[in-house]
Design a protein around this motif. Sequence first.
Motif, PDB file in Angstrom:
ATOM      1  N   LEU A 107      30.781  -1.470  17.115  1.00 49.01           N
ATOM      2  CA  LEU A 107      31.533  -1.667  18.346  1.00 49.01           C
ATOM      3  C   LEU A 107      32.899  -2.290  18.067  1.00 49.01           C
ATOM      4  O   LEU A 107      33.106  -2.907  17.025  1.00 49.01           O
ATOM      5  N   THR A 108      33.791  -2.167  19.039  1.00 49.95           N
ATOM      6  CA  THR A 108      35.077  -2.852  18.935  1.00 49.95           C
ATOM      7  C   THR A 108      34.850  -4.351  19.116  1.00 49.95           C
ATOM      8  O   THR A 108      33.875  -4.767  19.764  1.00 49.95           O
ATOM      9  N   PRO A 109      35.729  -5.189  18.566  1.00 51.06           N
ATOM     10  CA  PRO A 109      35.601  -6.637  18.776  1.00 51.06           C
ATOM     11  C   PRO A 109      35.603  -7.021  20.261  1.00 51.06           C
ATOM     12  O   PRO A 109      34.912  -7.962  20.668  1.00 51.06           O
ATOM     13  N   GLU A 110      36.326  -6.278  21.081  1.00 49.09           N
ATOM     14  CA  GLU A 110      36.382  -6.566  22.515  1.00 49.09           C
ATOM     15  C   GLU A 110      35.030  -6.365  23.198  1.00 49.09           C
ATOM     16  O   GLU A 110      34.769  -6.939  24.257  1.00 49.09           O
ATOM     17  N   SER A 111      34.181  -5.587  22.586  1.00 47.98           N
ATOM     18  CA  SER A 111      32.867  -5.281  23.164  1.00 47.98           C
ATOM     19  C   SER A 111      31.950  -6.491  23.256  1.00 47.98           C
ATOM     20  O   SER A 111      30.976  -6.462  24.001  1.00 47.98           O
ATOM     21  N   ILE A 112      32.245  -7.529  22.498  1.00 47.20           N
ATOM     22  CA  ILE A 112      31.369  -8.705  22.494  1.00 47.20           C
ATOM     23  C   ILE A 112      32.061  -9.966  23.016  1.00 47.20           C
ATOM     24  O   ILE A 112      31.541 -11.062  22.871  1.00 47.20           O
ATOM     25  N   GLU A 118      32.651  -4.166  28.426  1.00 47.00           N
ATOM     26  CA  GLU A 118      32.302  -2.769  28.179  1.00 47.00           C
ATOM     27  C   GLU A 118      32.090  -2.568  26.678  1.00 47.00           C
ATOM     28  O   GLU A 118      32.890  -3.003  25.866  1.00 47.00           O
ATOM     29  N   LYS A 119      30.976  -1.929  26.338  1.00 45.21           N
ATOM     30  CA  LYS A 119      30.650  -1.664  24.935  1.00 45.21           C
ATOM     31  C   LYS A 119      31.344  -0.379  24.503  1.00 45.21           C
ATOM     32  O   LYS A 119      31.051   0.690  25.028  1.00 45.21           O
ATOM     33  N   LYS A 120      32.282  -0.489  23.584  1.00 48.18           N
ATOM     34  CA  LYS A 120      33.019   0.669  23.094  1.00 48.18           C
ATOM     35  C   LYS A 120      32.643   0.932  21.645  1.00 48.18           C
ATOM     36  O   LYS A 120      32.908   0.114  20.766  1.00 48.18           O
ATOM     37  N   MET A 121      32.001   2.077  21.424  1.00 52.01           N
ATOM     38  CA  MET A 121      31.567   2.444  20.078  1.00 52.01           C
ATOM     39  C   MET A 121      32.740   2.955  19.254  1.00 52.01           C
ATOM     40  O   MET A 121      33.614   3.654  19.770  1.00 52.01           O
ATOM     41  N   VAL A 122      32.707   2.605  17.971  1.00 51.36           N
ATOM     42  CA  VAL A 122      33.698   3.138  17.032  1.00 51.36           C
ATOM     43  C   VAL A 122      33.028   3.870  15.877  1.00 51.36           C
ATOM     44  O   VAL A 122      33.704   4.434  15.029  1.00 51.36           O
ATOM     45  N   GLY A 123      31.706   3.845  15.836  1.00 54.31           N
ATOM     46  CA  GLY A 123      30.996   4.533  14.769  1.00 54.31           C
ATOM     47  C   GLY A 123      29.538   4.142  14.724  1.00 54.31           C
ATOM     48  O   GLY A 123      29.049   3.391  15.572  1.00 54.31           O
ATOM     49  N   SER A 124      28.856   4.677  13.722  1.00 52.85           N
ATOM     50  CA  SER A 124      27.440   4.389  13.495  1.00 52.85           C
ATOM     51  C   SER A 124      27.259   3.992  12.039  1.00 52.85           C
ATOM     52  O   SER A 124      28.075   4.334  11.187  1.00 52.85           O
ATOM     53  N   PHE A 125      26.181   3.280  11.760  1.00 52.07           N
ATOM     54  CA  PHE A 125      25.891   2.942  10.373  1.00 52.07           C
ATOM     55  C   PHE A 125      24.387   2.940  10.138  1.00 52.07           C
ATOM     56  O   PHE A 125      23.594   2.745  11.053  1.00 52.07           O
ATOM     57  N   PHE A 126      24.017   3.179   8.900  1.00 49.50           N
ATOM     58  CA  PHE A 126      22.633   3.092   8.456  1.00 49.50           C
ATOM     59  C   PHE A 126      22.605   2.429   7.090  1.00 49.50           C
ATOM     60  O   PHE A 126      23.517   2.633   6.286  1.00 49.50           O
ATOM     61  N   ILE A 127      21.575   1.688   6.839  1.00 48.51           N
ATOM     62  CA  ILE A 127      21.234   1.272   5.481  1.00 48.51           C
ATOM     63  C   ILE A 127      19.925   1.973   5.172  1.00 48.51           C
ATOM     64  O   ILE A 127      18.937   1.818   5.901  1.00 48.51           O
ATOM     65  N   CYS A 128      19.943   2.775   4.117  1.00 48.16           N
ATOM     66  CA  CYS A 128      18.785   3.586   3.741  1.00 48.16           C
ATOM     67  C   CYS A 128      18.361   3.269   2.321  1.00 48.16           C
ATOM     68  O   CYS A 128      19.177   2.848   1.497  1.00 48.16           O
ATOM     69  N   GLU A 129      17.098   3.503   2.042  1.00 51.23           N
ATOM     70  CA  GLU A 129      16.579   3.411   0.674  1.00 51.23           C
ATOM     71  C   GLU A 129      15.968   4.764   0.338  1.00 51.23           C
ATOM     72  O   GLU A 129      15.011   5.201   0.984  1.00 51.23           O
ATOM     73  N   ALA A 130      16.580   5.438  -0.647  1.00 55.41           N
ATOM     74  CA  ALA A 130      16.146   6.787  -0.982  1.00 55.41           C
ATOM     75  C   ALA A 130      16.338   7.032  -2.483  1.00 55.41           C
ATOM     76  O   ALA A 130      16.945   6.229  -3.182  1.00 55.41           O
ATOM     77  N   GLU A 131      15.825   8.160  -2.940  1.00 54.64           N
ATOM     78  CA  GLU A 131      15.901   8.530  -4.353  1.00 54.64           C
ATOM     79  C   GLU A 131      17.338   8.762  -4.818  1.00 54.64           C
ATOM     80  O   GLU A 131      17.656   8.522  -5.974  1.00 54.64           O
ATOM     81  N   SER A 132      18.178   9.265  -3.914  1.00 56.13           N
ATOM     82  CA  SER A 132      19.546   9.604  -4.319  1.00 56.13           C
ATOM     83  C   SER A 132      20.465   9.626  -3.108  1.00 56.13           C
ATOM     84  O   SER A 132      20.004   9.674  -1.959  1.00 56.13           O
ATOM     85  N   LEU A 133      21.757   9.623  -3.392  1.00 52.97           N
ATOM     86  CA  LEU A 133      22.745   9.773  -2.320  1.00 52.97           C
ATOM     87  C   LEU A 133      22.605  11.137  -1.660  1.00 52.97           C
ATOM     88  O   LEU A 133      22.794  11.274  -0.450  1.00 52.97           O
TER      89      LEU A 133
END
Length: 98
Positions: free
Chosen positions: A37-42, A48-63
């Motif tokens: 979210l944008t800093p203004e979102s909090i 108003e919650k304004k998204m700027v992207g998504s993220f994941f932390i994953c554990e897998a065999e490879s990229l």
Amino acid sequence: MTDEGAFKRRLGVRQAHLQRVKQYAEQGVVKVGGAMLTPESIKSPTAEKKMVGSFFICEAESLDTVRKLMESDVYYTSGVWDKEQMVILPLALAINQL
């Protein structure tokens, strides 16, 4: 994506996305994920919650395994995520409190 129809596309496939991600979390592949979210979102509880992207932390065999997982997600295939902006990098944890 931030185009005019992005929010509508996101809502249209959100449940399918969340169900799939939940399965990967139960399998131990997805560790953490969410919206950025944008800093203004909090600034206040009612901001108003304004998204700027998504993220994941994953554990897998490879990229490549993570890339295939992301590219098969309904957010990717339906144009919710900006395919040109996706970045997948390895992570070396210094602190692991998850």
